[in-house]
Design a protein around this motif. Sequence first.
Motif, PDB file in Angstrom:
ATOM      1  N   ALA A  59      40.662  31.059  41.055  1.00 47.06           N
ATOM      2  CA  ALA A  59      40.858  29.694  41.546  1.00 47.06           C
ATOM      3  C   ALA A  59      41.763  29.666  42.773  1.00 47.06           C
ATOM      4  CB  ALA A  59      41.445  28.822  40.435  1.00 47.06           C
ATOM      5  N   LYS A  60      42.700  30.639  42.853  1.00 49.10           N
ATOM      6  CA  LYS A  60      43.584  30.741  44.012  1.00 49.10           C
ATOM      7  C   LYS A  60      42.936  31.518  45.158  1.00 49.10           C
ATOM      8  CE  LYS A  60      47.816  31.224  41.279  1.00 49.10           C
ATOM      9  NZ  LYS A  60      48.911  32.182  41.015  1.00 49.10           N
ATOM     10  N   SER A  61      41.730  32.014  44.942  1.00 49.85           N
ATOM     11  CA  SER A  61      41.009  32.866  45.896  1.00 49.85           C
ATOM     12  C   SER A  61      41.717  34.195  46.133  1.00 49.85           C
ATOM     13  CB  SER A  61      40.776  32.149  47.230  1.00 49.85           C
ATOM     14  OG  SER A  61      39.942  31.039  47.042  1.00 49.85           O
ATOM     15  N   ASP A  62      42.443  34.659  45.143  1.00 49.69           N
ATOM     16  CA  ASP A  62      43.088  35.973  45.199  1.00 49.69           C
ATOM     17  C   ASP A  62      42.202  36.955  44.423  1.00 49.69           C
ATOM     18  OD1 ASP A  62      44.728  38.139  45.409  1.00 49.69           O
ATOM     19  OD2 ASP A  62      46.369  37.307  44.223  1.00 49.69           O
ATOM     20  N   PHE A  63      41.176  37.444  45.096  1.00 42.65           N
ATOM     21  CA  PHE A  63      40.150  38.232  44.418  1.00 42.65           C
ATOM     22  C   PHE A  63      40.623  39.650  44.078  1.00 42.65           C
ATOM     23  CE2 PHE A  63      37.744  35.040  46.867  1.00 42.65           C
ATOM     24  CZ  PHE A  63      37.189  34.367  45.791  1.00 42.65           C
ATOM     25  N   ASN A  64      41.563  40.193  44.811  1.00 41.74           N
ATOM     26  CA  ASN A  64      42.058  41.536  44.507  1.00 41.74           C
ATOM     27  C   ASN A  64      42.796  41.565  43.172  1.00 41.74           C
ATOM     28  OD1 ASN A  64      41.016  42.703  46.831  1.00 41.74           O
ATOM     29  ND2 ASN A  64      42.828  42.165  48.032  1.00 41.74           N
ATOM     30  N   THR A  65      43.675  40.603  42.960  1.00 38.26           N
ATOM     31  CA  THR A  65      44.392  40.524  41.687  1.00 38.26           C
ATOM     32  C   THR A  65      43.432  40.188  40.558  1.00 38.26           C
ATOM     33  OG1 THR A  65      46.324  39.752  42.906  1.00 38.26           O
ATOM     34  CG2 THR A  65      46.366  39.491  40.526  1.00 38.26           C
ATOM     35  N   ALA A  66      42.450  39.346  40.838  1.00 37.80           N
ATOM     36  CA  ALA A  66      41.449  39.001  39.826  1.00 37.80           C
ATOM     37  C   ALA A  66      40.672  40.239  39.401  1.00 37.80           C
ATOM     38  CB  ALA A  66      40.506  37.934  40.363  1.00 37.80           C
ATOM     39  N   GLN A  67      40.358  41.115  40.353  1.00 33.44           N
ATOM     40  CA  GLN A  67      39.622  42.332  40.024  1.00 33.44           C
ATOM     41  C   GLN A  67      40.432  43.235  39.091  1.00 33.44           C
ATOM     42  OE1 GLN A  67      36.440  43.101  40.628  1.00 33.44           O
ATOM     43  NE2 GLN A  67      36.223  41.122  41.632  1.00 33.44           N
ATOM     44  N   VAL A  68      41.736  43.273  39.290  1.00 35.62           N
ATOM     45  CA  VAL A  68      42.602  44.076  38.418  1.00 35.62           C
ATOM     46  C   VAL A  68      42.534  43.548  36.984  1.00 35.62           C
ATOM     47  CG1 VAL A  68      45.002  44.714  37.939  1.00 35.62           C
ATOM     48  CG2 VAL A  68      44.139  44.768  40.286  1.00 35.62           C
ATOM     49  N   GLU A  86      30.747  32.225  34.585  1.00 36.26           N
ATOM     50  CA  GLU A  86      30.454  33.434  33.807  1.00 36.26           C
ATOM     51  C   GLU A  86      31.651  33.828  32.943  1.00 36.26           C
ATOM     52  OE1 GLU A  86      27.508  35.000  33.659  1.00 36.26           O
ATOM     53  OE2 GLU A  86      26.606  33.647  35.122  1.00 36.26           O
ATOM     54  N   LEU A  87      32.841  33.765  33.511  1.00 33.75           N
ATOM     55  CA  LEU A  87      34.029  34.164  32.762  1.00 33.75           C
ATOM     56  C   LEU A  87      34.360  33.171  31.656  1.00 33.75           C
ATOM     57  CD1 LEU A  87      36.260  35.549  35.640  1.00 33.75           C
ATOM     58  CD2 LEU A  87      34.827  36.809  34.026  1.00 33.75           C
ATOM     59  N   ASN A  88      34.111  31.884  31.883  1.00 35.79           N
ATOM     60  CA  ASN A  88      34.326  30.900  30.820  1.00 35.79           C
ATOM     61  C   ASN A  88      33.358  31.109  29.669  1.00 35.79           C
ATOM     62  OD1 ASN A  88      36.556  29.398  31.718  1.00 35.79           O
ATOM     63  ND2 ASN A  88      35.273  28.296  33.176  1.00 35.79           N
ATOM     64  N   LYS A  97      43.786  35.047  33.038  1.00 41.08           N
ATOM     65  CA  LYS A  97      44.570  35.359  34.234  1.00 41.08           C
ATOM     66  C   LYS A  97      43.658  35.572  35.441  1.00 41.08           C
ATOM     67  CE  LYS A  97      48.384  37.438  31.677  1.00 41.08           C
ATOM     68  NZ  LYS A  97      49.059  38.701  31.306  1.00 41.08           N
ATOM     69  N   ALA A  98      42.508  36.195  35.207  1.00 39.61           N
ATOM     70  CA  ALA A  98      41.545  36.399  36.292  1.00 39.61           C
ATOM     71  C   ALA A  98      41.013  35.061  36.791  1.00 39.61           C
ATOM     72  CB  ALA A  98      40.401  37.285  35.827  1.00 39.61           C
ATOM     73  N   LEU A  99      40.768  34.129  35.883  1.00 40.44           N
ATOM     74  CA  LEU A  99      40.289  32.800  36.288  1.00 40.44           C
ATOM     75  C   LEU A  99      41.309  32.091  37.171  1.00 40.44           C
ATOM     76  CD1 LEU A  99      38.560  31.448  33.065  1.00 40.44           C
ATOM     77  CD2 LEU A  99      37.507  31.795  35.299  1.00 40.44           C
ATOM     78  N   VAL A 100      42.580  32.218  36.820  1.00 42.22           N
ATOM     79  CA  VAL A 100      43.633  31.597  37.622  1.00 42.22           C
ATOM     80  C   VAL A 100      43.643  32.204  39.023  1.00 42.22           C
ATOM     81  CG1 VAL A 100      46.135  31.359  37.862  1.00 42.22           C
ATOM     82  CG2 VAL A 100      45.054  30.953  35.649  1.00 42.22           C
ATOM     83  N   GLU A 101      43.533  33.520  39.091  1.00 38.93           N
ATOM     84  CA  GLU A 101      43.552  34.193  40.393  1.00 38.93           C
ATOM     85  C   GLU A 101      42.302  33.870  41.210  1.00 38.93           C
ATOM     86  OE1 GLU A 101      46.219  35.612  41.514  1.00 38.93           O
ATOM     87  OE2 GLU A 101      47.218  35.385  39.593  1.00 38.93           O
ATOM     88  N   LEU A 147      28.655  39.353  30.602  1.00 40.77           N
ATOM     89  CA  LEU A 147      29.127  38.183  31.346  1.00 40.77           C
ATOM     90  C   LEU A 147      30.361  38.511  32.182  1.00 40.77           C
ATOM     91  CD1 LEU A 147      28.645  35.412  28.647  1.00 40.77           C
ATOM     92  CD2 LEU A 147      27.426  35.601  30.822  1.00 40.77           C
ATOM     93  N   VAL A 148      31.234  39.350  31.649  1.00 41.86           N
ATOM     94  CA  VAL A 148      32.422  39.761  32.415  1.00 41.86           C
ATOM     95  C   VAL A 148      31.994  40.550  33.645  1.00 41.86           C
ATOM     96  CG1 VAL A 148      34.511  41.184  32.379  1.00 41.86           C
ATOM     97  CG2 VAL A 148      33.983  39.714  30.442  1.00 41.86           C
ATOM     98  N   ILE A 149      31.017  41.440  33.479  1.00 40.02           N
ATOM     99  CA  ILE A 149      30.511  42.219  34.613  1.00 40.02           C
ATOM    100  C   ILE A 149      29.898  41.304  35.662  1.00 40.02           C
ATOM    101  CG2 ILE A 149      28.785  43.916  35.318  1.00 40.02           C
ATOM    102  CD1 ILE A 149      29.295  45.294  32.581  1.00 40.02           C
ATOM    103  N   GLN A 150      29.100  40.324  35.222  1.00 40.60           N
ATOM    104  CA  GLN A 150      28.493  39.379  36.165  1.00 40.60           C
ATOM    105  C   GLN A 150      29.567  38.562  36.881  1.00 40.60           C
ATOM    106  OE1 GLN A 150      25.297  39.102  37.176  1.00 40.60           O
ATOM    107  NE2 GLN A 150      25.027  40.957  35.956  1.00 40.60           N
ATOM    108  N   GLY A 151      30.584  38.138  36.137  1.00 44.96           N
ATOM    109  CA  GLY A 151      31.690  37.404  36.754  1.00 44.96           C
ATOM    110  C   GLY A 151      32.440  38.249  37.757  1.00 44.96           C
ATOM    111  N   GLN A 152      32.590  39.525  37.444  1.00 40.66           N
ATOM    112  CA  GLN A 152      33.268  40.442  38.357  1.00 40.66           C
ATOM    113  C   GLN A 152      32.468  40.618  39.639  1.00 40.66           C
ATOM    114  OE1 GLN A 152      33.954  44.293  36.622  1.00 40.66           O
ATOM    115  NE2 GLN A 152      35.626  44.753  38.018  1.00 40.66           N
ATOM    116  N   ILE A 153      31.161  40.741  39.520  1.00 38.09           N
ATOM    117  CA  ILE A 153      30.291  40.879  40.699  1.00 38.09           C
ATOM    118  C   ILE A 153      30.372  39.626  41.562  1.00 38.09           C
ATOM    119  CG2 ILE A 153      27.881  41.033  41.441  1.00 38.09           C
ATOM    120  CD1 ILE A 153      27.427  42.852  38.961  1.00 38.09           C
TER     121      ILE A 153
END
Length: 116
Positions: A52-61, A105-107, A46-50, A86-92
Amino acid sequence: MNIIKITLLSLSMAANFGLCSVTAMAAETTASSSVGVSETISHLEKALVEIAKSDFNTAQVHLKAARTSGEKITGNETIVKQAGALVIQGQIKAKLGDIKAASEELNKAISLYKSL
């Protein structure tokens, strides 16, 4: 003679109960771990989808939820730690707005979690 029979019966019942409870607890741990893996993977996807949409706030959740559920996973500790890193790096990288690097990183983290 009755005291010996009663003692042996109660000891055998106690041993049987102890063995059954250990087996049930081991099965419960395995089931909760697989639920944690699938929940973590779901949040990462779900974070990857967000992202890709450049919705970083929802991705952070979703990434925070993935990190929380990832902490509950038991199994190969090395793989769990690598995937968490890797999740932490992707989050950063998602916070910085780097869509490509965050997705990579998330993949990688998803593939590690799937290997569990």
